[in-house]
Design a protein around this motif. Sequence first.
Motif, PDB file in Angstrom:
ATOM      1  N   UNK A   1      20.688 -17.923 -48.165  1.00  0.00           N
ATOM      2  CA  UNK A   1      21.159 -18.617 -49.358  1.00  0.00           C
ATOM      3  C   UNK A   1      22.286 -19.577 -49.016  1.00  0.00           C
ATOM      4  N   UNK A   2      23.144 -19.166 -48.089  1.00  0.00           N
ATOM      5  CA  UNK A   2      24.271 -19.997 -47.720  1.00  0.00           C
ATOM      6  C   UNK A   2      23.816 -21.342 -47.194  1.00  0.00           C
ATOM      7  N   UNK A   3      22.763 -21.332 -46.390  1.00  0.00           N
ATOM      8  CA  UNK A   3      22.291 -22.573 -45.826  1.00  0.00           C
ATOM      9  C   UNK A   3      21.196 -23.220 -46.666  1.00  0.00           C
ATOM     10  N   UNK A   4      20.921 -22.676 -47.840  1.00  0.00           N
ATOM     11  CA  UNK A   4      20.039 -23.354 -48.767  1.00  0.00           C
ATOM     12  C   UNK A   4      18.576 -23.081 -48.567  1.00  0.00           C
ATOM     13  N   UNK A   5      18.221 -21.932 -47.953  1.00  0.00           N
ATOM     14  CA  UNK A   5      16.812 -21.744 -47.653  1.00  0.00           C
ATOM     15  C   UNK A   5      16.190 -20.550 -48.368  1.00  0.00           C
ATOM     16  N   UNK A   6      16.909 -19.639 -48.954  1.00  0.00           N
ATOM     17  CA  UNK A   6      16.278 -18.485 -49.580  1.00  0.00           C
ATOM     18  C   UNK A   6      16.313 -18.557 -51.085  1.00  0.00           C
ATOM     19  N   UNK A   7      15.238 -18.097 -51.737  1.00  0.00           N
ATOM     20  CA  UNK A   7      15.250 -18.075 -53.185  1.00  0.00           C
ATOM     21  C   UNK A   7      14.064 -17.287 -53.709  1.00  0.00           C
ATOM     22  N   UNK A   8      14.292 -16.541 -54.765  1.00  0.00           N
ATOM     23  CA  UNK A   8      13.209 -15.839 -55.439  1.00  0.00           C
ATOM     24  C   UNK A   8      12.590 -16.748 -56.475  1.00  0.00           C
ATOM     25  N   UNK A   9      11.274 -16.662 -56.629  1.00  0.00           N
ATOM     26  CA  UNK A   9      10.579 -17.503 -57.582  1.00  0.00           C
ATOM     27  C   UNK A   9       9.993 -16.692 -58.726  1.00  0.00           C
ATOM     28  N   UNK A  10      10.527 -15.515 -58.989  1.00  0.00           N
ATOM     29  CA  UNK A  10       9.921 -14.652 -60.003  1.00  0.00           C
ATOM     30  C   UNK A  10      10.921 -14.288 -61.073  1.00  0.00           C
ATOM     31  N   UNK A  11      10.373 -13.844 -62.231  1.00  0.00           N
ATOM     32  CA  UNK A  11      11.159 -13.222 -63.290  1.00  0.00           C
ATOM     33  C   UNK A  11      12.190 -14.125 -63.918  1.00  0.00           C
ATOM     34  N   UNK A  12      13.281 -13.456 -64.353  1.00  0.00           N
ATOM     35  CA  UNK A  12      14.303 -14.149 -65.110  1.00  0.00           C
ATOM     36  C   UNK A  12      14.984 -15.226 -64.273  1.00  0.00           C
ATOM     37  N   UNK A  13      15.148 -14.997 -62.962  1.00  0.00           N
ATOM     38  CA  UNK A  13      15.820 -15.984 -62.119  1.00  0.00           C
ATOM     39  C   UNK A  13      15.069 -17.293 -62.111  1.00  0.00           C
ATOM     40  N   UNK A  14      13.737 -17.235 -61.995  1.00  0.00           N
ATOM     41  CA  UNK A  14      12.943 -18.461 -61.996  1.00  0.00           C
ATOM     42  C   UNK A  14      13.084 -19.195 -63.319  1.00  0.00           C
ATOM     43  N   UNK A  15      13.064 -18.433 -64.461  1.00  0.00           N
ATOM     44  CA  UNK A  15      13.200 -19.080 -65.755  1.00  0.00           C
ATOM     45  C   UNK A  15      14.601 -19.671 -65.916  1.00  0.00           C
ATOM     46  N   UNK A  16      15.617 -18.968 -65.403  1.00  0.00           N
ATOM     47  CA  UNK A  16      16.982 -19.489 -65.469  1.00  0.00           C
ATOM     48  C   UNK A  16      17.147 -20.762 -64.674  1.00  0.00           C
ATOM     49  N   UNK A  17      16.527 -20.787 -63.463  1.00  0.00           N
ATOM     50  CA  UNK A  17      16.595 -21.987 -62.649  1.00  0.00           C
ATOM     51  C   UNK A  17      15.906 -23.149 -63.342  1.00  0.00           C
ATOM     52  N   UNK A  18      14.757 -22.868 -63.967  1.00  0.00           N
ATOM     53  CA  UNK A  18      14.034 -23.924 -64.658  1.00  0.00           C
ATOM     54  C   UNK A  18      14.868 -24.494 -65.793  1.00  0.00           C
ATOM     55  N   UNK A  19      15.503 -23.607 -66.569  1.00  0.00           N
ATOM     56  CA  UNK A  19      16.320 -24.064 -67.680  1.00  0.00           C
ATOM     57  C   UNK A  19      17.502 -24.885 -67.188  1.00  0.00           C
ATOM     58  N   UNK A  20      18.228 -24.408 -66.181  1.00  0.00           N
ATOM     59  CA  UNK A  20      19.378 -25.143 -65.679  1.00  0.00           C
ATOM     60  C   UNK A  20      18.952 -26.443 -65.019  1.00  0.00           C
ATOM     61  N   UNK A  21      17.732 -26.477 -64.493  1.00  0.00           N
ATOM     62  CA  UNK A  21      17.218 -27.717 -63.929  1.00  0.00           C
ATOM     63  C   UNK A  21      17.079 -28.797 -64.985  1.00  0.00           C
ATOM     64  N   UNK A  22      16.560 -28.401 -66.169  1.00  0.00           N
ATOM     65  CA  UNK A  22      16.460 -29.360 -67.268  1.00  0.00           C
ATOM     66  C   UNK A  22      17.842 -29.809 -67.729  1.00  0.00           C
ATOM     67  N   UNK A  23      18.800 -28.901 -67.749  1.00  0.00           N
ATOM     68  CA  UNK A  23      20.163 -29.248 -68.150  1.00  0.00           C
ATOM     69  C   UNK A  23      20.776 -30.229 -67.153  1.00  0.00           C
ATOM     70  N   UNK A  24      20.534 -29.955 -65.870  1.00  0.00           N
ATOM     71  CA  UNK A  24      21.031 -30.843 -64.822  1.00  0.00           C
ATOM     72  C   UNK A  24      20.414 -32.237 -64.966  1.00  0.00           C
ATOM     73  N   UNK A  25      19.119 -32.279 -65.249  1.00  0.00           N
ATOM     74  CA  UNK A  25      18.439 -33.564 -65.430  1.00  0.00           C
ATOM     75  C   UNK A  25      19.005 -34.317 -66.629  1.00  0.00           C
TER      76      UNK A  25
END
Length: 490
Positions: free
Chosen positions: A7-31
């Motif tokens: 994670x520190x170097x930007x390479x690990x991430x889970x694509x499931x569950x609430x984390x994925x939905x949270x990332x998607x939502x914050x992505x729209x906010x960032x955009x």
Amino acid sequence: MHTDSDLLFGWGESDTGERARGLSLSGWTLAALALGLFVANAVLHFPGVMNNDSIGQYRQALTGQYGDWHPPIMAWLWSWLHLFGDGPAPLLLLHLTLYWLGFGLVADAVRRSGFPRLAWAVLLAGAFPPFLYVNAQVVKDVGMAVAWLAAIGVLYVHRVQHRRLSIAAGVAVATLLFYGAMVRTNALFGLGPLLLYALAPASWLRAPRLLAATVVVAVLALPASQFANRVLFDPKPEHAVQSLFLYDLMGIAVHTGDPAILEPRATFTREELRECYSPYWWDSLSPWGRCADKVHRPAGAEMPTRPDGLAQQWLRSIAAHPIAWMQHRLKHFNSALLFAVPLKHIRLTPEYRTGDPTRPPLELVTARDVRMDLLRKNPGVWPVTWLAWAACLLVLLRREPATGAVALARVLAVSALGYSGAYLLIGVATDMRYHYWSLLAVMLATLVLLPWLGGQLRQRPRPVLASAAAVSLVVLVGVAARLLDFRGLV
């Protein structure tokens, strides 16, 4: 499972569950924030600022007749954008679109790496006031920087997700890198690391290979870009390189005390030569310059002088007087990096220091202008500050695996050093906009590395503190030179 270092170097991430939905939502906010910043930036600067160079390029865009004093690809692009409106506005909006797209994509990649707060900081860094000051100008320096910034954003998002570029994304990246390389001739000195980042595996992204790519790509791409310009645009030869040749001949003549070095191109007494020369302002010998009447040029010609034999004279003079040439180039490079110079050192140039009432200066430099110079051009906008830090970053990262943020930071730091470092040999003028790409690149390199730098500061503080001390020393020298009105390098 992903480790903390992933994670520190930007390479690990889970694509499931609430984390994925949270990332998607914050992505729209960032955009949404990126869009808002784009709109604010456009409103602030609309319809854009044009200088003499861009006015000439716009004129070529309208006529379809290109010259090669400036790379013609910008005028060609402008000729198509002119269909959407007159003046600089269409090109300004394109530049700003690429600018905020680049910052938005890099910020999104940081978010996907598990650092949402840092993502906001990366995006908001695009509103750094000196950057906004420069991107108001519709000039080739901005076109180059924003094209490469957008390309880096696309590449970083894909690398963070371990995704191959789609055909569409690959075409977009290739187009952006090509345009950035073609719109400014010396951009080729910063291109090599970006090509490696686009094409090479992570294991290749080590500083020595990136530095080697900087040199090899520049050597190969220079004739290739000249050939491409001839084939694509058939520009009228305007002999822009004569400015460099004449400027260097003048510098050699000043430092040897021998005005004859400029013969038969120009005739000077020693006093006239010193009055006309400055390592800051190069075009005193141009057709529009303060000392144009000293140059022998064909009647009615716009070129600085007769081209026949000038390159050979330049090479012979450098070979005969290498120390004088090095003195001249180092003085100019010092000025170009805004390093050890007096306050408001433009006041020391032929265009501003004239006492001839028939030829007034370009503008009056007041005592207040001199006093305020350190505030207006503070260490945060000196290219030397950023380049010194870029060199320190490469040292700090020398043993780190070339993954995620580390790889991107290396690429950006080497590209910045290669691009700005080329001005040591080919620079002929001083302006912060010439280093716009370098400042953008080093800022982004620093921001994506902040988690790593924070960890280093906690675990092994001495190397980071030593780097900060080195940059602080550079800043202190620059401040002292201004306060002491130091003119030894000007």
